[in-house]
Write a protein that holds these residues in place. Structure first.
Motif, PDB file in Angstrom:
ATOM      1  N   ILE A 111      49.041  71.770  27.860  1.00 45.83           N
ATOM      2  CA  ILE A 111      49.025  70.306  27.953  1.00 45.83           C
ATOM      3  C   ILE A 111      49.371  69.656  26.612  1.00 45.83           C
ATOM      4  N   LEU A 112      49.183  70.384  25.512  1.00 46.16           N
ATOM      5  CA  LEU A 112      49.557  69.840  24.206  1.00 46.16           C
ATOM      6  C   LEU A 112      51.068  69.853  23.989  1.00 46.16           C
ATOM      7  N   VAL A 113      51.758  70.892  24.459  1.00 46.59           N
ATOM      8  CA  VAL A 113      53.175  71.039  24.104  1.00 46.59           C
ATOM      9  C   VAL A 113      54.162  70.838  25.238  1.00 46.59           C
ATOM     10  N   ASP A 114      53.745  70.903  26.482  1.00 45.20           N
ATOM     11  CA  ASP A 114      54.682  70.812  27.606  1.00 45.20           C
ATOM     12  C   ASP A 114      54.740  69.386  28.140  1.00 45.20           C
ATOM     13  N   PRO A 115      55.836  68.662  27.865  1.00 45.49           N
ATOM     14  CA  PRO A 115      55.919  67.265  28.329  1.00 45.49           C
ATOM     15  C   PRO A 115      55.999  67.128  29.845  1.00 45.49           C
ATOM     16  N   HIS A 116      56.245  68.234  30.562  1.00 41.63           N
ATOM     17  CA  HIS A 116      56.352  68.188  32.019  1.00 41.63           C
ATOM     18  C   HIS A 116      55.064  68.592  32.728  1.00 41.63           C
ATOM     19  N   HIS A 117      54.063  69.007  31.966  1.00 44.24           N
ATOM     20  CA  HIS A 117      52.773  69.377  32.567  1.00 44.24           C
ATOM     21  C   HIS A 117      52.147  68.120  33.169  1.00 44.24           C
ATOM     22  N   PRO A 118      51.532  68.221  34.348  1.00 48.18           N
ATOM     23  CA  PRO A 118      50.967  67.017  34.982  1.00 48.18           C
ATOM     24  C   PRO A 118      49.866  66.326  34.175  1.00 48.18           C
ATOM     25  N   MET A 134      56.805  74.153  20.393  1.00 44.88           N
ATOM     26  CA  MET A 134      56.560  75.567  20.419  1.00 44.88           C
ATOM     27  C   MET A 134      56.088  75.992  21.799  1.00 44.88           C
ATOM     28  N   ALA A 135      56.829  75.596  22.797  1.00 43.93           N
ATOM     29  CA  ALA A 135      56.452  75.939  24.160  1.00 43.93           C
ATOM     30  C   ALA A 135      56.685  77.418  24.414  1.00 43.93           C
ATOM     31  N   VAL A 136      55.788  78.017  25.139  1.00 43.44           N
ATOM     32  CA  VAL A 136      55.908  79.410  25.529  1.00 43.44           C
ATOM     33  C   VAL A 136      56.328  79.423  26.985  1.00 43.44           C
ATOM     34  N   THR A 137      57.402  80.144  27.280  1.00 47.56           N
ATOM     35  CA  THR A 137      57.860  80.204  28.664  1.00 47.56           C
ATOM     36  C   THR A 137      56.989  81.176  29.443  1.00 47.56           C
ATOM     37  N   PRO A 138      56.893  80.985  30.767  1.00 45.48           N
ATOM     38  CA  PRO A 138      56.039  81.865  31.575  1.00 45.48           C
ATOM     39  C   PRO A 138      56.386  83.348  31.432  1.00 45.48           C
ATOM     40  N   ASP A 139      57.675  83.702  31.225  1.00 41.72           N
ATOM     41  CA  ASP A 139      58.054  85.114  31.084  1.00 41.72           C
ATOM     42  C   ASP A 139      57.461  85.727  29.821  1.00 41.72           C
ATOM     43  N   GLU A 140      57.241  84.902  28.810  1.00 40.21           N
ATOM     44  CA  GLU A 140      56.797  85.401  27.519  1.00 40.21           C
ATOM     45  C   GLU A 140      55.285  85.464  27.377  1.00 40.21           C
ATOM     46  N   ASP A 141      54.537  84.955  28.325  1.00 43.09           N
ATOM     47  CA  ASP A 141      53.113  84.713  28.092  1.00 43.09           C
ATOM     48  C   ASP A 141      52.179  85.876  28.406  1.00 43.09           C
ATOM     49  N   GLU A 142      52.691  87.034  28.822  1.00 44.61           N
ATOM     50  CA  GLU A 142      51.804  88.125  29.206  1.00 44.61           C
ATOM     51  C   GLU A 142      50.895  88.584  28.070  1.00 44.61           C
ATOM     52  N   ASP A 143      51.423  88.696  26.862  1.00 48.96           N
ATOM     53  CA  ASP A 143      50.633  89.206  25.746  1.00 48.96           C
ATOM     54  C   ASP A 143      50.320  88.135  24.712  1.00 48.96           C
ATOM     55  N   THR A 170      47.628  73.172  16.612  1.00 46.54           N
ATOM     56  CA  THR A 170      46.789  72.123  16.022  1.00 46.54           C
ATOM     57  C   THR A 170      46.766  72.166  14.499  1.00 46.54           C
ATOM     58  N   GLY A 171      47.354  73.195  13.905  1.00 47.05           N
ATOM     59  CA  GLY A 171      47.320  73.323  12.454  1.00 47.05           C
ATOM     60  C   GLY A 171      45.923  73.625  11.929  1.00 47.05           C
ATOM     61  N   THR A 174      49.842  66.342  30.683  1.00 48.67           N
ATOM     62  CA  THR A 174      50.372  66.491  29.329  1.00 48.67           C
ATOM     63  C   THR A 174      49.857  65.453  28.341  1.00 48.67           C
ATOM     64  N   MET A 175      49.741  65.897  27.104  1.00 41.59           N
ATOM     65  CA  MET A 175      49.530  64.985  25.979  1.00 41.59           C
ATOM     66  C   MET A 175      50.757  65.005  25.082  1.00 41.59           C
ATOM     67  N   ALA A 176      51.730  65.875  25.415  1.00 41.02           N
ATOM     68  CA  ALA A 176      52.939  66.038  24.606  1.00 41.02           C
ATOM     69  C   ALA A 176      53.800  64.772  24.588  1.00 41.02           C
ATOM     70  N   ARG A 177      53.706  63.958  25.595  1.00 42.22           N
ATOM     71  CA  ARG A 177      54.499  62.719  25.625  1.00 42.22           C
ATOM     72  C   ARG A 177      53.944  61.655  24.685  1.00 42.22           C
ATOM     73  N   TYR A 178      52.704  61.834  24.249  1.00 42.81           N
ATOM     74  CA  TYR A 178      52.056  60.803  23.452  1.00 42.81           C
ATOM     75  C   TYR A 178      51.983  61.133  21.971  1.00 42.81           C
ATOM     76  N   PHE A 179      52.070  62.421  21.627  1.00 39.32           N
ATOM     77  CA  PHE A 179      51.928  62.837  20.235  1.00 39.32           C
ATOM     78  C   PHE A 179      53.000  63.862  19.892  1.00 39.32           C
ATOM     79  N   ASP A 180      53.576  63.720  18.701  1.00 40.24           N
ATOM     80  CA  ASP A 180      54.556  64.699  18.219  1.00 40.24           C
ATOM     81  C   ASP A 180      53.875  65.879  17.537  1.00 40.24           C
ATOM     82  N   THR A 181      52.753  65.624  16.908  1.00 39.12           N
ATOM     83  CA  THR A 181      51.965  66.689  16.295  1.00 39.12           C
ATOM     84  C   THR A 181      50.586  66.674  16.938  1.00 39.12           C
ATOM     85  N   HIS A 182      49.920  67.804  16.867  1.00 37.25           N
ATOM     86  CA  HIS A 182      48.632  67.924  17.546  1.00 37.25           C
ATOM     87  C   HIS A 182      47.568  68.371  16.566  1.00 37.25           C
ATOM     88  N   TRP A 183      46.328  68.019  16.862  1.00 35.78           N
ATOM     89  CA  TRP A 183      45.226  68.288  15.953  1.00 35.78           C
ATOM     90  C   TRP A 183      43.939  68.437  16.742  1.00 35.78           C
TER      91      TRP A 183
END
Length: 155
Positions: free
Chosen positions: A129-136, A1-10, A21-22, A138-147
């Motif tokens: 850092i939870l959802v973006d696997p390219h963030h420096p 559920m990554a949010v792109t930079p264009d979409e993040d204003e609001d 995280t559910g 990131t935790m997205a590379r280690y977990f498929d779901t987050h909590w």
């Protein structure tokens, strides 16, 4: 559920963080006396950080990123306030420049002392850092779901 930079204003980053995280628990620390905390620390604190603490309480995202309940001032001489940390000794801070804490950017003080700035607030940083696997950081590379792992004893 990554949010792109264009979409993040609001984007309500706290709502995003709850979804990622559910988190369905009631607020864990709704009665924090922020006026008292801020009078001891000096500056006012960013509103999204206060919402994170009130919502989640003591614990860690993905059992890894520890949410500090009251920012540390250990790096005050560097203009940094620490709001979270990891077992790998990375410190998640704000550069406390300016009078508006809601505009303070996140800075990661890495284990080797390097400061890496990010042009966003704490809740957005955690979401990314939870959802973006390219963030420096990131935790997205280690977990498929987050909590969020609460340190509060149940019962």
């Amino acid at each position: 559920m990554a949010v792109t930079p264009d979409e993040d204003e609001d984007v309500d980053w706290m709502e995003q963080l709850r979804r990622i995280t559910g988190w369905t628990q009631p607020a864990q620390r709704p009665d924090v006396d922020w006026a008292e905390v801020e009078s001891r620390l000096g500056p006012a604190l960013p509103s999204n950080y206060k919402r994170m603490v009130e919502t989640f309480g003591a614990g860690a995202f993905d059992g890894f990123l520890n949410l500090i309940q009251e920012p540390w001032t250990d790096l005050r001489e560097d203009g940094l306030l620490i709001w979270a940390g990891t077992e790998h000794e990375n410190l998640y801070c704000w550069r406390s420049d300016g009078d508006d804490p809601d505009r303070w950017p996140v800075v990661v003080r890495s284990f080797d002392g390097e400061d890496v700035p990010f042009g966003c607030q704490a809740a957005e940083f955690v979401c990314r850092i939870l959802v973006d696997p390219h963030h420096p950081f990131t935790m997205a590379r280690y977990f498929d779901t987050h909590w969020f792992m609460s340190y509060r004893e149940s019962g």
